[in-house]
Structure formats: structure tokens, C-alpha cells
Design an enzyme around this catalytic site. Structure first.
Site, PDB file in Angstrom:
ATOM      1  N   THR A  44       0.859  -1.181   0.000  1.00  0.00           N
ATOM      2  CA  THR A  44       0.000   0.000   0.000  1.00  0.00           C
ATOM      3  C   THR A  44       0.896   1.232   0.000  1.00  0.00           C
ATOM      4  OG1 THR A  44      -0.064   0.238   2.414  1.00  0.00           O
ATOM      5  CG2 THR A  44      -1.706  -1.218   1.413  1.00  0.00           C
ATOM      6  N   ILE A 108       2.549  -1.251   5.159  1.00  0.00           N
ATOM      7  CA  ILE A 108       1.897   0.021   5.492  1.00  0.00           C
ATOM      8  C   ILE A 108       2.981   1.072   5.667  1.00  0.00           C
ATOM      9  CG2 ILE A 108       1.812  -0.551   7.971  1.00  0.00           C
ATOM     10  CD1 ILE A 108      -0.823   1.101   8.077  1.00  0.00           C
ATOM     11  N   ILE A 139       6.692  -2.484   7.631  1.00  0.00           N
ATOM     12  CA  ILE A 139       6.578  -1.035   7.743  1.00  0.00           C
ATOM     13  C   ILE A 139       7.377  -0.398   6.611  1.00  0.00           C
ATOM     14  CG2 ILE A 139       6.877   0.973   9.218  1.00  0.00           C
ATOM     15  CD1 ILE A 139       4.894  -1.179  10.287  1.00  0.00           C
ATOM     16  N   LYS A 140       6.696   0.406   5.797  1.00  0.00           N
ATOM     17  CA  LYS A 140       7.350   1.033   4.643  1.00  0.00           C
ATOM     18  C   LYS A 140       8.008   2.348   5.054  1.00  0.00           C
ATOM     19  CE  LYS A 140       5.688   0.937   0.354  1.00  0.00           C
ATOM     20  NZ  LYS A 140       4.730   1.108  -0.768  1.00  0.00           N
ATOM     21  N   ILE A 141       9.287   2.457   4.716  1.00  0.00           N
ATOM     22  CA  ILE A 141      10.060   3.661   5.015  1.00  0.00           C
ATOM     23  C   ILE A 141      10.742   4.128   3.735  1.00  0.00           C
ATOM     24  CG2 ILE A 141      11.996   4.608   6.338  1.00  0.00           C
ATOM     25  CD1 ILE A 141      11.400   2.546   8.516  1.00  0.00           C
TER      26      ILE A 141
END
Length: 371
Positions: A44, A108, A139-141
Site C-alpha cells: 500500500t 503500510i 513497515i514502509k520507510i
């Protein structure tokens, strides 16, 4: 008969869907893609959530409940997005179990406004991880300079990470270094390295979109002959970097401790130019151990008529380097293009987030009036 998506899976490519919405979850369409089209994960981003939340009435009940509880717009968005991601994590839990956590992953992203704030990103990553509370979340960074330190610190806490918005080979090297540093710290912190997973999202079609515009301006036959080649060349050379940096002594020590490599993930795989085959960034980027996250249109095209011929990346590096060299000789600056794309990519996500804030603020106000 074996389908093209099955053939991709057999060739070592994990297919993830680049989309998520409550409608997909509640109607069973996402489950159907898992069962029929070999989808084993979801990504996402702020633009995807903006499109999902502002379309239709799927989120009206949640917004009304949040309004009644006096929640802020940020709290409402946080509740909506983390709930969808947690539900998707549950849906993909059997895949995660079957693959020991390699697939069955749902991503996310941290608030894109934090892309230049290392400490803010670290805090947001922990907050998202705690709220979703699922082992198979990523976790998207963003891979900004400030994001690199946040990536290391987040992994050091035992949190699995999807590094996003990677455009350049130089930045990709820095991302792998940040990943390995994070695992080294995680080991020191007593975490089980076999339970920490990561992907590095390398963007493909946007490279062609920008470089093709420049080639059109040049207008020579030589320039036209290079159209549609830069994105593939860049991604293939990224895979060479992956092979190189996961064959070092440093990595061997981590692997002995149970670590799994950070897999390359091909992102931005929807074809923007109708002159190109609609499966270009899928069938031409087949290699062992990669992820390809696709919008549904690209997934459907691949399932329908994709021609999978095995590994189309290994052994292509000389040609890929020649493509990038030819572009430089024509005056197309690789460094300028990738810097621009990172900046534009971040700007687009921030803009989507701000639009989402405004739209949800309006929805909350309407819900309060109605009550």
C-alpha cells in the site's frame, strides 16, 4: 495448464498486489486473487489509501464512529489504514506460515511528511507496528538520506521493513548497507534474525517515463532506439548489486546467525506508455528471489497473456550498462533523473496524504452534523 502467474512463482518471483481497500477484503476479491492468481502479498501507499477511502461508502461507518468518539482526522486515518492492514495480514497469515514469513506480507507506510525526519520516522514505524500487531506486517520507510538511519534503527528493534522509493543504484547500495547494519544491531539486541524480513522497493516504469521524455526532445534515431530500455537496465543492474552485496563476508556472518537477505522488489510495474507491452516490467524482470508488486491491471494482463521464459535478468548486466552509458553520451543525466524521481515520488505521496486529510476532515464534519 500452468498459468503465467504460476510460472512466475516457479521461477522464484513472488507476486504481490499493489492495492488494498476494505471493499477488496469484505467482498472476497482479494482472497480470490490469492487462490487463483498466485498473489502472496500486498503493498500500500498514501495514494492507494486516498483512492480507497474517498471512493464509495465502505468507510462511512468507521468515520461516523470516529466522529462520535471525537477522534481527530489523523486518528481516524490511522484507525482506518491500520485496521485494513491488520485484516489483510490475517487473510495472508496462511501464506506467511507456509513460507516461514518470507511471503504473506502486507505493507503500510509511515506518514510521508516524515520522509526527511529520522526520529519521527522511527517513532511512527514503532507506533504502526504496535497498532497493527501482526507478525506479517512490513513497515514502509522511504529511502531518503534521513530514512536510511531510520531503516537501520527500525530493523534493530526486530521490526520488518519495506524500503520504498528507490531509484538509483547508489542509493540501493546504501539501503542494503542500512539493512545489514540494522540486522547487526538486532543481533546485539538479542532478536531472532530469522524472524526479521525486508524488501527493497526499486521503482521501474517511472524511470522510463522521465527518460523517454528527454529522449523524445533529443529526437534522433539513436535516442528513439533507447526508449523503454532505461527502466529495465536500471533494475537489472540493481539485481547485480543485490548479488554482489549478499555474497560478502559481512553478509555470510549474518546468514550464519539466521538472517535472510533483503529481497529486491520491483515496484511501479504498471506500463505507462501504451506503445510498450503491458507485461513489460513483469516478464522482463524475472529472477530468483525477487518480488514483483503489481496493480491489478498488470496482474490481470500477466495472468491472461504474459509469456514467462525463465530468468530474464542474470547475464544481462553488460547490455544494461551499455544502455545507461549510451544515455549519458546523448546528454541524459542518470543522476539528475533519479534525484528528480525521488523528489517527485515523495511530493506525490505527500500531496495524496494532504488530500486524504482534507477529505476525511470533511467526512468527519458531515458525520458530526448528521449526529
Amino acid at each position: 495448464m500452468t498459468t503465467p502467474t504460476q510460472q512466475l512463482s516457479e521461477a522464484g518471483v513472488s507476486i504481490w498486489l499493489d492495492d488494498l481497500s476494505r471493499g477488496r477484503l469484505e467482498t472476497g476479491t482479494l482472497r480470490k486473487l490469492i487462490e487463483e492468481k498466485n498473489v502472496v502479498g500486498v503493498t500500500t501507499n498514501p495514494s492507494i489509501f486516498h483512492a480507497a477511502i474517498t471512493a464509495g461508502t465502505d468507510y462511512d461507518a468507521t468515520v461516523a464512529a470516529q466522529a462520535a468518539a471525537g477522534a481527530s482526522v489523523e486518528e481516524t486515518i490511522f484507525e482506518i489504514t491500520t485496521t485494513d492492514v491488520a485484516d489483510a495480514c490475517d487473510l495472508f497469515a496462511p501464506v506467511a506460515a507456509a513460507t516461514k514469513g518470507v511471503d504473506g506480507r502486507v505493507s503500510i507506510e509511515v506518514d510521508p511528511r516524515l520522509a526527511w525526519d529520522t526520529n519521527g520516522t522511527i517513532a511512527e514505524a514503532k507506533h504502526l507496528y504496535k497498532k497493527v500487531n501482526k507478525d506479517n506486517v512490513l513497515i514502509k520507510i522511504p529511502a531518503t538520506i534521513e530514512g536510511l538511519e531510520a531503516i537501520t534503527a527500525t530493523l534493530a528493534e526486530g521490526i520488518s521493513v519495506n524500503v520504498t522509493l528507490i531509484f538509483s543504484l547508489e542509493r540501493y547500495r546504501a539501503v542494503i548497507n542500512a539493512f545489514q547494519a540494522g540486522l547487526e544491531q538486532a543481533k546485539e539486541n538479542g532478536h531472532d534474525l530469522s524472524k526479521i524480513h525486508s524488501v527493497a522497493s526499486f521503482f521501474v516504469s517511472r524511470v522510463d517515463s522521465e527518460i523517454d521524455k528527454r529522449l523524445d526532445k533529443i529526437g534522433t534515431d539513436e535516442a528513439k532506439a533507447l526508449k523503454g530500455k532505461a527502466g529495465l537496465a536500471n533494475a537489472r543492474l540493481a539485481y547485480q548489486v543485490y548479488e554482489e552485496l549478499f555474497a560478502t563476508e559481512r553478509w555470510a556472518l549474518l546468514a550464519e546467525a539466521g538472517a535472510l537477505p533483503q529481497r529486491p522488489l520491483w515496484a511501479s510495474t504498471g506500463v505507462k506508455d501504451p506503445a510498450y507491452p503491458d507485461t513489460l516490467y513483469v516478464t522482463e524482470l524475472v529472477a530468483p528471489g525477487v518480488v514483483n508488486t503489481m496493480p491489478e491491471k498488470t496482474l490481470d494482463a500477466t495472468f491472461d497473456h504474459g509469456v514467462v521464459t525463465g530468468d530474464t535478468v542474470s547475464g544481462t548486466y553488460a547490455d544494461a550498462n551499455a544502455t545507461l552509458d549510451a544515455l549519458e553520451k546523448l546528454g541524459v543525466s542518470y543522476n539528475e533523473v533519479v534525484a528528480l524521481l525521488e523528489s517527485e515520488g515523495l511530493d506525490k505521496f505527500v500531496a495524496s496524504w494532504k488530500e486524504l486529510l482534507a477529505d476525511v476532515e470533511g467526512a468527519l464534519a458531515s458525520a458530526r452534523k448528521a449526529s
